[in-house]
Enzyme design. Structure first.
Site: not given
Ligand code: NAD
Length: 341
Positions: A140, A219
Site C-alpha cells: 500500500c 498511512h
Molecule cells: P489478513 O490477515 O487480513 O488476511 C489474510 C487471510 O489469509 C486471512 O483470512 C487468513 O485466515 C488467511 N490465511 C492464513 N494463512 C493462510 C495460508 N497459509 N494460505 C492462505 N490464506 C491464509 O492479511 P492482509 O492484510 O489481507 O494481507 C495480505 C497480504 O496483503 C500481505 O502480503 C500484506 O502485506 C499485503 N497488504 C496488506 C495491506 C493492509 O493494509 N492490510 C495493504 C497492502 C498489502
C-alpha cells in the site's frame, strides 16, 4: 473468460474478490478460507463459492452449516489465475502449490520481491507483467509513492527523493496490534518502503524513513523531491487532479486530518467505505522559489489502494489487455474511481 480464484479472504483478499465481481472480463470462481468466521459469512452473503484451504477444517464449516464448494486443490484445479491474499510471507510458501497447477500467480506486497518474476504498479510498469507467470503487487505504501511520483516524473525527471512515512499501527479490525499510545520509530535506515519503489521504477534515487503511530486511519507520507526541470505548484496540482487515482483534497473544505478523509470515503459509497485514490492535501504542496524542489503530503488508505492495482494486474498477467490505459480506465469505471467531488 479468465477464471480467477483467491486464496485468503482477509483485508486484501476479500476486497480484491469484491472488485473482481464488478468486472465483466474476468470470473471469480471462488475463494479459499481457512475457517468459517464472519468473513466467510460475507462470502456466503455475496454468493461467492467457498473452498477450504486447511485439510481437516472441513468439519468446522459443516458445524456452522456452511456449504463448501471443495478444497483449495479443487479451486486451484478450476482456475487460470490465483490471487494470493495470505498473510505476509505466507504467499511464498503457497507458491509451489500454485505452480503444481500451472497457474498464473499474483502475490501481495508483504512478500519479498524475489517471490515473483516482477513487481507491479499499473501506472509505473503495467507492461512488465505481460507474459510473466508471477507478479507481486507492491505494498500500500509503495503503491501510494508510485502513483504520485510517476505523475511527477511525467512532468520532470527527478533527482533525490526523500520520504518520511507515518504509518498506521493497525488496520481497523486488528484489535490485537499496537502501539496504542506511543510513537515507534522503524529501526531500519532506509526503511524498506522507498527502496521498494525501485522494484517498479528502477531509475529512481529515493531514501525513506518511517514511524508507526497509534491510528488505524491511513498511512501518511511527507515527500521531498528534487526536480530536474522547473515546475510551479499549479503544474503539479493540475497533474495530480488529472490523475483519477489521485485525489486532491483541501484542508479548508474540512479535510483537516485522515479522519475526515475516511469519513468522506464512506460518503462516496464504495465497497467497505474504501478510498482507492491517494489523497494529496492541496495546501500541503509547494515548490521552492527556484522551482527545483517539490514538497507535499499525502495519505494512503492502506486497505484499498492496491485493489485497482490487483485488477489491472489480473488483466496484464492473464493476457486480457496489453494496453495499460484501457485496463486502468476500465478498472476505474467499474470501481467508480475518480468520480465525485
Ligand atoms: P489478513 O490477515 O487480513 O488476511 C489474510 C487471510 O489469509 C486471512 O483470512 C487468513 O485466515 C488467511 N490465511 C492464513 N494463512 C493462510 C495460508 N497459509 N494460505 C492462505 N490464506 C491464509 O492479511 P492482509 O492484510 O489481507 O494481507 C495480505 C497480504 O496483503 C500481505 O502480503 C500484506 O502485506 C499485503 N497488504 C496488506 C495491506 C493492509 O493494509 N492490510 C495493504 C497492502 C498489502
Amino acid at each position: 473468460m479468465l477464471k480467477v480464484g483467491i486464496n485468503g479472504y482477509g483485508t486484501i483478499g476479500r476486497r480484491v474478490a469484491h472488485a473482481v465481481l464488478k468486472q465483466d472480463d474476468m470470473k471469480l470462481v471462488g475463494v479459499a478460507k481457512t475457517k468459517p468466521d464472519f468473513k466467510a459469512f460475507d462470502a456466503v452473503n455475496k454468493g461467492i463459492p467457498i473452498y477450504c484451504s486447511v485439510p481437516g477444517n472441513e468439519k468446522l464449516f459443516k458445524e456452522v452449516g456452511m456449504e463448501l464448494a471443495g478444497s483449495l486443490d479443487d479451486l486451484l484445479s478450476e482456475i487460470d489465475l490465483v490471487v494470493d491474499g495470505a498473510p505476509s510471507k505466507m504467499g511464498v510458501e503457497n507458491k509451489a502449490l500454485y505452480e503444481k497447477y500451472g497457474l498464473k500467480m499474483i502475490f501481495q506486497g508483504g512478500e519479498k520481491a524475489s517471490t515473483a518474476d516482477v513487481s507491479f504498479n499499473a501506472q509505473a510498469n503495467y507492461e512488465d507483467a505481460i507474459g510473466k507467470n508471477s507478479v507481486r503487487v507492491v505494498s500500500c505504501n509503495t503503491t501510494g509513492l508510485a502513483r504520485t511520483i510517476s505523475t511527477i516524473r511525467e512532468l520532470s525527471d527527478t533527482g533525490k527523493i526523500r520520504v518520511v512515512l507515518v504509518r498506521r499501527a493497525a488496520d481497523p479490525a486488528q484489535s490485537g496490534k499496537g502501539p496504542i499510545n506511543a510513537i515507534k520509530p522503524t529501526p531500519e535506515m532506509p526503511s524498506h518502503h522507498g527502496p521498494d519503489l525501485k522494484t517498479v521504477i528502477p531509475s529512481i534515487d529515493i531514501m525513506s524513513i518511517a514511524f508507526v503511530v497509534p491510528t488505524t486511519l491511513m498511512h501518511s507520507h511527507a515527500i521531498m523531491v528534487e526536480l530536474k526541470n522547473k515546475l510551479d505548484r499549479e503544474q503539479v496540482i493540475d497533474a495530480f487532479r488529472a490523475n483519477p487515482r489521485v485525489r486532491v483534497l483541501r484542508v479548508k473544505d474540512g479535510f483537516k486530518t485522515t479522519a475526515e478523509i475516511m469519513e468522506y470515503a464512506k460518503d462516496l459509497g464504495r465497497d467497505m467505505g474504501d478510498l482507492y485514490e491517494i489523497a494529496v492535501w492541496d495546501e500541503c504542496l509547494n515548490t521552492s522559489d527556484d522551482g527545483k524542489e517539490l514538497y507535499y503530503m499525502q495519505a494512503v488508505h492502506q486497505e484499498s489502494d492496491v485493489v485497482p492495482e490487483n485488477i489491472d494486474c489480473i488483466r496484464a498477467l492473464g493476457g486480457i489487455e496489453t494496453d495499460k490505459k484501457k485496463s486502468m480506465e476500465k478498472t476505474n469505471k467499474a470501481l467508480n474511481i475518480g468520480v465525485g467531488r
